[in-house]
Design a protein around this motif. Structure first.
Motif, short mmCIF file in Angstrom:
data_model
loop_
_atom_site.label_atom_id
_atom_site.label_comp_id
_atom_site.label_asym_id
_atom_site.label_seq_id
_atom_site.Cartn_x
_atom_site.Cartn_y
_atom_site.Cartn_z
N ALA A 62 46.37 43.32 44.35
CA ALA A 62 47.16 44.43 43.84
C ALA A 62 46.72 45.75 44.44
CB ALA A 62 47.05 44.49 42.31
N ASP A 63 47.71 46.61 44.69
CA ASP A 63 47.43 47.96 45.16
C ASP A 63 46.97 48.80 43.97
OD1 ASP A 63 48.23 47.37 47.78
OD2 ASP A 63 50.33 47.69 47.27
N ASP A 64 45.69 48.82 43.74
CA ASP A 64 45.09 49.42 42.55
C ASP A 64 43.71 49.92 42.97
OD1 ASP A 64 43.62 49.79 40.13
OD2 ASP A 64 44.85 48.30 39.08
N GLU A 65 43.41 51.17 42.66
CA GLU A 65 42.12 51.71 43.09
C GLU A 65 40.95 50.92 42.52
OE1 GLU A 65 41.68 55.23 39.69
OE2 GLU A 65 41.92 55.74 41.81
N ARG A 66 41.16 50.18 41.43
CA ARG A 66 40.09 49.37 40.85
C ARG A 66 39.84 48.10 41.64
NH1 ARG A 66 42.66 48.82 34.99
NH2 ARG A 66 44.36 48.25 36.42
N GLY A 81 39.21 30.38 37.38
CA GLY A 81 39.78 30.73 38.67
C GLY A 81 39.75 32.21 38.99
N ASN A 82 39.13 33.01 38.11
CA ASN A 82 38.96 34.43 38.41
C ASN A 82 37.98 34.59 39.58
OD1 ASN A 82 40.60 35.37 36.17
ND2 ASN A 82 38.89 34.76 34.84
N ILE A 83 38.18 35.65 40.34
CA ILE A 83 37.41 35.85 41.56
C ILE A 83 36.59 37.13 41.46
CG2 ILE A 83 37.60 36.27 44.05
CD1 ILE A 83 40.20 34.63 43.96
N PHE A 84 35.32 37.03 41.81
CA PHE A 84 34.42 38.16 41.78
C PHE A 84 33.93 38.42 43.20
CE2 PHE A 84 34.38 36.08 37.73
CZ PHE A 84 34.39 37.11 36.79
N LEU A 85 34.07 39.66 43.64
CA LEU A 85 33.68 40.03 44.99
C LEU A 85 32.55 41.05 44.96
CD1 LEU A 85 37.25 40.62 46.50
CD2 LEU A 85 35.95 38.47 46.45
N LEU A 86 31.60 40.88 45.84
CA LEU A 86 30.55 41.87 46.08
C LEU A 86 30.71 42.34 47.51
CD1 LEU A 86 27.89 43.38 45.34
CD2 LEU A 86 26.66 41.35 46.18
N ASP A 87 30.85 43.68 47.70
CA ASP A 87 31.01 44.16 49.06
C ASP A 87 29.72 44.77 49.59
OD1 ASP A 87 30.81 46.82 48.17
OD2 ASP A 87 32.93 47.26 48.43
N ASP A 88 29.76 45.18 50.84
CA ASP A 88 28.55 45.66 51.50
C ASP A 88 28.13 47.04 51.04
OD1 ASP A 88 30.59 47.05 52.70
OD2 ASP A 88 30.04 46.52 54.76
N GLN A 89 28.90 47.67 50.15
CA GLN A 89 28.52 48.93 49.54
C GLN A 89 27.96 48.74 48.14
OE1 GLN A 89 28.78 51.75 51.51
NE2 GLN A 89 29.36 50.19 53.02
N GLY A 90 27.78 47.48 47.70
CA GLY A 90 27.28 47.20 46.36
C GLY A 90 28.34 47.29 45.29
N ARG A 91 29.60 47.33 45.68
CA ARG A 91 30.70 47.42 44.72
C ARG A 91 31.06 46.01 44.24
NH1 ARG A 91 33.97 49.45 47.91
NH2 ARG A 91 33.74 51.66 47.42
N ILE A 92 31.29 45.86 42.92
CA ILE A 92 31.70 44.58 42.33
C ILE A 92 33.16 44.70 41.91
CG2 ILE A 92 31.35 42.93 40.46
CD1 ILE A 92 28.41 43.92 40.38
N ALA A 94 36.40 42.49 40.25
CA ALA A 94 36.78 41.27 39.52
C ALA A 94 38.30 41.15 39.51
CB ALA A 94 36.25 41.31 38.09
N LEU A 95 38.81 40.03 40.03
CA LEU A 95 40.25 39.81 40.17
C LEU A 95 40.70 38.58 39.39
CD1 LEU A 95 40.44 40.20 44.07
CD2 LEU A 95 40.99 41.96 42.38
N LYS A 96 41.91 38.65 38.85
CA LYS A 96 42.53 37.47 38.28
C LYS A 96 43.01 36.58 39.42
CE LYS A 96 44.22 39.94 34.18
NZ LYS A 96 45.43 40.35 33.42
N PRO A 97 43.34 35.31 39.14
CA PRO A 97 43.81 34.42 40.21
C PRO A 97 45.04 34.94 40.94
CG PRO A 97 43.20 33.13 38.28
CD PRO A 97 43.15 34.57 37.87
N ASP A 98 45.83 35.81 40.26
CA ASP A 98 47.03 36.34 40.91
C ASP A 98 46.77 37.60 41.70
OD1 ASP A 98 46.67 38.23 38.92
OD2 ASP A 98 48.62 37.93 37.96
N HIS A 372 47.89 45.51 53.51
CA HIS A 372 47.42 44.99 52.23
C HIS A 372 46.28 44.00 52.45
CE1 HIS A 372 51.01 46.76 50.42
NE2 HIS A 372 51.71 46.20 51.39
N SER A 373 45.55 43.73 51.36
CA SER A 373 44.50 42.73 51.40
C SER A 373 44.97 41.48 50.66
CB SER A 373 43.21 43.27 50.74
OG SER A 373 42.73 44.38 51.45
N TYR A 374 44.47 40.32 51.08
CA TYR A 374 44.93 39.07 50.51
C TYR A 374 43.77 38.12 50.21
CZ TYR A 374 49.65 40.35 52.02
OH TYR A 374 50.85 40.99 52.18
N ILE A 375 43.94 37.34 49.14
CA ILE A 375 43.11 36.17 48.91
C ILE A 375 43.73 35.05 49.72
CG2 ILE A 375 42.28 34.49 47.21
CD1 ILE A 375 42.79 36.77 45.08
#
Length: 383
Positions: A62-66, A81-92, A94-98, A372-375
């Motif tokens: 989703a196009d959402d600043e969060r 099926g929720n997805i949790f991402l950690l990026d190289d800036q230490g940001r976490i 959390a995404l729903k499967p959709d 856009h970004s995609y799973i």
């Protein structure tokens, strides 16, 4: 310097069902208990993976600043099926499967229910764990106010974690207890800490160069894997019953010799990394039918390997340096998962087979995909 921080470069029917969902196991096993994989004998090198792809699906984030993130360095999936991402800036994130925003896991700060920094993350049932300096913060995903802390009882910095299945954690450290002696074989690389913060086990003595790089990854069904730490190339499952050898990767004559870093490379990291051997298998993920891992090949060329668990055969390909933002980083019983970042249309055209396949398939499906970004969910055919 031998130790480094992250570098860039269940009754019977129930058990049967779980085994089917969590992935079959390749045979044979060797004397150490791990299932033997011989990629140079059992797989074929390919430049195009499309003949071996069964299906690919794309979920637009989703196009959402969060939901904004930089380069993803770790992905986790929970039981829903929720997805949790950690990026190289230490940001976490959390995404729903959709692909929509799930929740803020925790906020940065110094309060008990906040965290200061993130070295690694893990999911254990209803808890989300953050390795935060000398503590592990465990946040209750069903209760935003629920949090507990585990004090780390070892004196060395830890930079990778996994739940131990009993309320405690496994912690990995590439650092020596004696800062002046990085090559000490008295050092343990893995520690088990109870929910109360007691040290209840230590495992794996240092025998060669150990790097703080992708040491623990989540496989399917909530299992966690420790990557090989020396030339023996053994992946371990981190379980409630201790660490269990899962796979031994054997590259035959192209396996890096035992103690190569100390005895041949003269403790020179670049000589170790650029050596004409396969070393550091990492990021092992499994589905019910396949397994995937990456490995540093000769001259540090990154190679990806996919195995069919039923036939013990597979494919392998070389990744391009620009592919770092699009890697297989997770799995469930059916799919391997990756993230295709927003590119804004910029593309140097120099990509490996996985990135190239995904990029082509996505552009055919979504004309504005670059914005856009995609799973990405990908499944491979029987081989």
């Amino acid at each position: 310097v031998c130790a480094m921080r992250r570098i860039i470069l269940l009754p019977c029917i129930v058990m049967t069902a779980l085994l089917a969902a969590c992935g079959s196991r390749i045979a044979p096993r060797d004397a150490e208990g791990g299932i033997v994989l011989k990629p140079l004998e059992q797989t074929q090198k390919v430049d195009d993976i499309s003949p071996w792809v069964d299906a690919v699906e794309f979920v637009r984030i989703a196009d959402d600043e969060r939901t904004l993130f930089s380069t993803v360095v770790k992905m986790l999936l929970d039981d829903s099926g929720n997805i949790f991402l950690l990026d190289d800036q230490g940001r976490i994130v959390a995404l729903k499967p959709d692909g929509t925003f799930l929740r803020t896991v925790a906020r940065q700060g110094r309060a008990n229910n906040e965290y200061i920094s993130v070295s690694d993350i893990a999911v254990a049932g209803p808890e989300f764990m953050i390795l935060d300096g000398s503590k592990v913060k465990c946040f209750d995903l069903s209760d935003p106010s629920g949090v507990r802390s585990i004090d780390i009882p070892v004196s060395v910095p830890c930079d990778a974690l996994a739940p131990d299945g009993d309320g405690g954690v496994y912690l990995f450290s590439a650092f020596s207890l004696d800062p002046a002696e990085n090559r000490s074989d008295a050092d343990s690389l893995l520690y088990r800490v109870s929910a109360e913060g007691d040290l209840v086990g230590s495992y794996l003595r240092r025998t060669d160069c150990t790097l703080s790089l992708n040491n623990i990854s989540q496989s399917s069904c909530g299992e966690y894997m420790l990557r090989p730490q020396d030339g023996n190339h053994i992946f371990y499952r981190l379980t409630a019953d201790g660490i269990v050898p899962a796979y031994r990767v054997d590259f035959g004559d192209e396996n890096i010799p035992y103690r190569y870093y100390f005895d041949v490379a003269g403790e020179d990291l670049m000589s170790y990394i650029m050596s004409p051997y396969y070393k550091m298998p990492m990021e092992l993920h499994e589905t019910a039918s396949h397994l995937f891992f990456r490995v540093a090949g000769p001259e540090a060329r990154e190679v990806s390997v996919v195995y069919d668990s039923g036939s013990s055969t597979g494919i392998m390909w070389e990744n391009a340096p620009s592919d770092m933002q699009m890697q297989i980083l997770g799995s469930d019983g059916k799919w391997f998962y990756a993230i295709m970042p927003e590119t804004g249309g910029a593309d140097d055209g120099m990509h490996g087979p996985l990135y190239g396949y995904v990029q082509k398939a996505l552009s055919e499906k979504e004309p504005d995909a670059a914005d856009h970004s995609y799973i990405v969910k990908i499944r491979f055919l029987k081989m």
